[in-house]
Write a protein that holds these residues in place. Sequence first.
Motif, PDB file in Angstrom:
ATOM      1  N   LYS A 197      50.865 -35.208  31.120  1.00 22.63           N
ATOM      2  CA  LYS A 197      49.554 -34.319  30.539  1.00 22.63           C
ATOM      3  C   LYS A 197      49.008 -33.406  31.545  1.00 22.63           C
ATOM      4  CE  LYS A 197      47.890 -37.487  26.905  1.00 22.63           C
ATOM      5  NZ  LYS A 197      46.453 -37.868  26.421  1.00 22.63           N
ATOM      6  N   LYS A 198      50.069 -32.542  32.051  1.00 28.55           N
ATOM      7  CA  LYS A 198      49.911 -31.616  33.102  1.00 28.55           C
ATOM      8  C   LYS A 198      50.704 -30.348  32.878  1.00 28.55           C
ATOM      9  CE  LYS A 198      49.441 -30.425  38.034  1.00 28.55           C
ATOM     10  NZ  LYS A 198      49.447 -30.882  39.435  1.00 28.55           N
ATOM     11  N   THR A 231      52.063 -26.555  34.280  1.00 30.70           N
ATOM     12  CA  THR A 231      51.919 -25.545  35.358  1.00 30.70           C
ATOM     13  C   THR A 231      52.559 -24.208  34.699  1.00 30.70           C
ATOM     14  OG1 THR A 231      52.053 -27.055  36.967  1.00 30.70           O
ATOM     15  CG2 THR A 231      52.482 -24.866  37.518  1.00 30.70           C
ATOM     16  N   GLU A 269      46.040 -19.372  29.297  1.00 35.28           N
ATOM     17  CA  GLU A 269      44.801 -20.263  29.453  1.00 35.28           C
ATOM     18  C   GLU A 269      44.152 -20.133  28.177  1.00 35.28           C
ATOM     19  OE1 GLU A 269      42.816 -17.998  32.389  1.00 35.28           O
ATOM     20  OE2 GLU A 269      43.618 -18.985  34.022  1.00 35.28           O
ATOM     21  N   LYS A 297      43.362 -24.015  26.728  1.00 35.93           N
ATOM     22  CA  LYS A 297      41.778 -24.375  26.313  1.00 35.93           C
ATOM     23  C   LYS A 297      41.518 -24.780  25.041  1.00 35.93           C
ATOM     24  CE  LYS A 297      39.979 -21.948  30.550  1.00 35.93           C
ATOM     25  NZ  LYS A 297      39.274 -20.632  30.668  1.00 35.93           N
ATOM     26  N   ASP A 321      43.019 -31.784  26.064  1.00 33.41           N
ATOM     27  CA  ASP A 321      43.531 -33.256  26.671  1.00 33.41           C
ATOM     28  C   ASP A 321      44.527 -32.983  27.916  1.00 33.41           C
ATOM     29  OD1 ASP A 321      45.095 -32.543  24.514  1.00 33.41           O
ATOM     30  OD2 ASP A 321      46.129 -34.324  24.548  1.00 33.41           O
ATOM     31  N   GLU A 325      45.573 -31.318  31.360  1.00 35.60           N
ATOM     32  CA  GLU A 325      45.519 -30.414  32.620  1.00 35.60           C
ATOM     33  C   GLU A 325      46.473 -29.329  32.681  1.00 35.60           C
ATOM     34  OE1 GLU A 325      45.656 -30.946  37.501  1.00 35.60           O
ATOM     35  OE2 GLU A 325      46.075 -33.013  36.048  1.00 35.60           O
ATOM     36  N   GLU A 332      47.254 -25.561  35.217  1.00 36.94           N
ATOM     37  CA  GLU A 332      47.046 -24.695  36.449  1.00 36.94           C
ATOM     38  C   GLU A 332      47.974 -23.572  36.228  1.00 36.94           C
ATOM     39  OE1 GLU A 332      48.311 -26.777  39.933  1.00 36.94           O
ATOM     40  OE2 GLU A 332      50.357 -27.362  39.322  1.00 36.94           O
TER      41      GLU A 332
END
Length: 356
Positions: free
Chosen positions: A183-184, A186, A205, A209, A214, A216, A218
């Motif tokens: 759940k990330k 990049t 982004e 969003k 849920d 993450e 970056e």
Amino acid sequence: MQARIVLLPGDGIGPEVVAQAQRVLDRVAAKFGHQFEFSTHAIGGCAIDEFGDPLPEQSLTACRAADAILLGAVGGPKWDDPNAKTRPEVGLLKIRKELGLFANLRPIQVLPQMAAASPLKQEIVAGTDILFFRELTGGLYFGKSGKETTAEGETAWNTMIYSTHEIERIVRMAGQAARGRRKKVTSVDKANVLEVSRLWRRVFERVMKDEFPDVEFENVLVDAMAMHLIARPTKFDVVVTENLFGDILTDEGSMLPGSMGLLPSASLGSSGPGLYEPIHGSAPDIAGQGIANPLATILASAMLLRHSLKLEAEAKAVEAAVDAVLSAGHRTKDLAAGGVSVTTAQMGDLVLAALN
């Protein structure tokens, strides 16, 4: 299941490694009660030699009618003339565009038994498990290009271009994949310099969003990402980026496990057949010697089973067989570090035995 699989062996070691992956798929079909129908077609340099076209129409027609496509490699010194009318790589770009294969998935995983093969320290690479999503049909490779001669000499240009929907669809695929992993996500760009990257970042982004609260996420600049892949590769889960950056970063990341011969890839679209291949090139220097590593292509066949044919158990069986063979200490020449190595065909035999 009945499935039609097109084989595009291509150039160099492509025919050797594709042959071993076909043997594995045949064994999977027999073991699990499926029927796979194979047909072989030309792409790349060999297609230029025979048809004058790196992707002949008959090859493209067969691919459109297939359930999945397994590719070897294209290119070699024979076709490297920059002034040539066409080049083998044009066939790859064309098939991606014609089939709408906009998402390139490249898993980069350092298996525990292979950590010592990495050129980096084991404590840096151990546990690396990254899934790259590279946008495949936009950006610099598909933008307008040209050249002209001026009083100062030759000038050439390529244009990087992306639109909102191209970015949205690859980001959505990355977000969905991250939900089944750690759940990330990049995103890699060059938003401090490029207008295209600023659009990429805004769309990324917004999608994350609005649609993946849920997960993450970056943003990392591409030059920083090139450093982070070497210094802290275990910090990344799913990485999404545009065509050129993805091309470079995934080749850099491919050395984390120690050899390109271990890493598969999948090129997928919204519908139609997926294209599966090893990430390595045609390796003309070792072609015909029977020493090429077929594991990346065999693992690409596992991705084919998973993504195009929806045969998860069969895909896991192939991956488990490869893992068992490596755990037993068997290595092709690229992994043997001067020790005892097995041939391309012997490695195929070992995977088939493990599947049994």
